[in-house]
Design a protein around this motif. Sequence first.
Motif, mmCIF file in Angstrom:
data_model
loop_
_atom_site.group_PDB
_atom_site.id
_atom_site.type_symbol
_atom_site.label_atom_id
_atom_site.label_comp_id
_atom_site.label_asym_id
_atom_site.label_seq_id
_atom_site.Cartn_x
_atom_site.Cartn_y
_atom_site.Cartn_z
ATOM 1 N N PRO A 175 0.809 -1.231 0.000
ATOM 2 C CA PRO A 175 0.000 0.000 0.000
ATOM 3 C C PRO A 175 0.839 1.278 0.000
ATOM 4 O O PRO A 175 0.457 2.266 -0.629
ATOM 5 C CB PRO A 175 -0.843 -0.100 1.282
ATOM 6 C CG PRO A 175 -0.224 -1.165 2.112
ATOM 7 C CD PRO A 175 0.535 -2.075 1.185
ATOM 8 N N LYS A 195 1.651 7.008 -6.725
ATOM 9 C CA LYS A 195 0.531 7.853 -7.164
ATOM 10 C C LYS A 195 0.627 9.277 -6.658
ATOM 11 O O LYS A 195 0.307 10.215 -7.365
ATOM 12 C CB LYS A 195 -0.784 7.259 -6.612
ATOM 13 C CG LYS A 195 -1.579 6.486 -7.636
ATOM 14 C CD LYS A 195 -3.023 6.323 -7.196
ATOM 15 C CE LYS A 195 -3.857 5.819 -8.348
ATOM 16 N NZ LYS A 195 -5.162 5.331 -7.923
ATOM 17 N N ARG A 244 -7.152 -5.739 13.742
ATOM 18 C CA ARG A 244 -6.039 -6.686 13.596
ATOM 19 C C ARG A 244 -4.811 -6.086 14.270
ATOM 20 O O ARG A 244 -4.843 -4.925 14.692
ATOM 21 C CB ARG A 244 -5.781 -6.977 12.121
ATOM 22 C CG ARG A 244 -5.411 -5.746 11.333
ATOM 23 C CD ARG A 244 -5.316 -6.043 9.842
ATOM 24 N NE ARG A 244 -5.321 -4.844 9.047
ATOM 25 C CZ ARG A 244 -4.269 -4.084 8.798
ATOM 26 N NH1 ARG A 244 -3.092 -4.421 9.281
ATOM 27 N NH2 ARG A 244 -4.349 -2.997 8.067
ATOM 28 N N HIS A 246 -11.670 3.814 5.029
ATOM 29 C CA HIS A 246 -11.253 4.145 3.661
ATOM 30 C C HIS A 246 -11.259 5.667 3.436
ATOM 31 O O HIS A 246 -12.221 6.340 3.806
ATOM 32 C CB HIS A 246 -12.172 3.468 2.647
ATOM 33 C CG HIS A 246 -11.546 3.360 1.298
ATOM 34 N ND1 HIS A 246 -11.379 4.453 0.463
ATOM 35 C CD2 HIS A 246 -10.995 2.305 0.644
ATOM 36 C CE1 HIS A 246 -10.775 4.070 -0.653
ATOM 37 N NE2 HIS A 246 -10.534 2.769 -0.568
ATOM 38 N N PRO A 247 -10.175 6.191 2.801
ATOM 39 C CA PRO A 247 -10.117 7.657 2.600
ATOM 40 C C PRO A 247 -11.275 8.221 1.782
ATOM 41 O O PRO A 247 -11.616 9.392 1.923
ATOM 42 C CB PRO A 247 -8.767 7.871 1.888
ATOM 43 C CG PRO A 247 -8.350 6.529 1.380
ATOM 44 C CD PRO A 247 -8.959 5.523 2.296
ATOM 45 N N GLU A 289 -6.941 5.786 10.650
ATOM 46 C CA GLU A 289 -6.703 4.544 11.392
ATOM 47 C C GLU A 289 -7.291 4.697 12.791
ATOM 48 O O GLU A 289 -7.146 5.753 13.416
ATOM 49 C CB GLU A 289 -5.180 4.298 11.483
ATOM 50 C CG GLU A 289 -4.793 3.042 12.236
ATOM 51 C CD GLU A 289 -3.268 2.827 12.271
ATOM 52 O OE1 GLU A 289 -2.528 3.448 11.486
ATOM 53 O OE2 GLU A 289 -2.821 2.032 13.121
#
Length: 136
Positions: free
Chosen positions: A65, A72, A107, A119-120, A129
């Motif tokens: 990630p 990007k 986790r 998710h952004p 987070e």
Amino acid sequence: MQTTHIEHIGIAVKDLNKAIRFYEDVMGLHCYNIEEVVDQKVRTAFFMAGETKIELLESTSGDGPVAKFLEKRGEGVHHIAFAVKGIGEALSQAQENGIQTIDKEPRKGAEGLDIAFLHPKSTFGVLTELCENKKK
Ligand code: CMX
């Protein structure tokens, strides 16, 4: 949810050792831990800045990630981690509020924390987070 504080700010870097030198030599912080999180394909370095940690993230693989992020968007702030009380419940509450969660269940993350990502695309462009230190 019960959010207590910002636990850490994650910063994606291309070269961990170079970035550590900046935070130590220029910012006057001390790198107290370097850890590889194998399943996330990252090597991390931690600094305390008051109550808040800075977590530098270097990718250990071309398809992780952080590698994708660097490709990007380049180096920069990758995520903000909020400490919560009761991470399982906090994650369920986010889901009930229609927030897209990356993790369906908490986790284990770096430093033994229980973690889960939102998710952004659901959180105004900031990868968010949730984390809880169950040892405290
Ligand atoms: N912050 C903000 N936006 C982000 C982002 C980030 N960190 N990462 C990706 N995006 C955006 C991309 O720019 C892209 O936006 P556009 O569609 O507008 O171009 C979109 O999200 C999708 O990006 P992608 O490159 O196709 O990436 P994926 O969907 O494959 O993955 C994400 C994105 C967030 C789901 C993935 O990076 C992930 O699961 N992250 C959580 C785990 C993680 O980041 N681990 C590393 C840290 C571990 C640790 O702290 O220990």
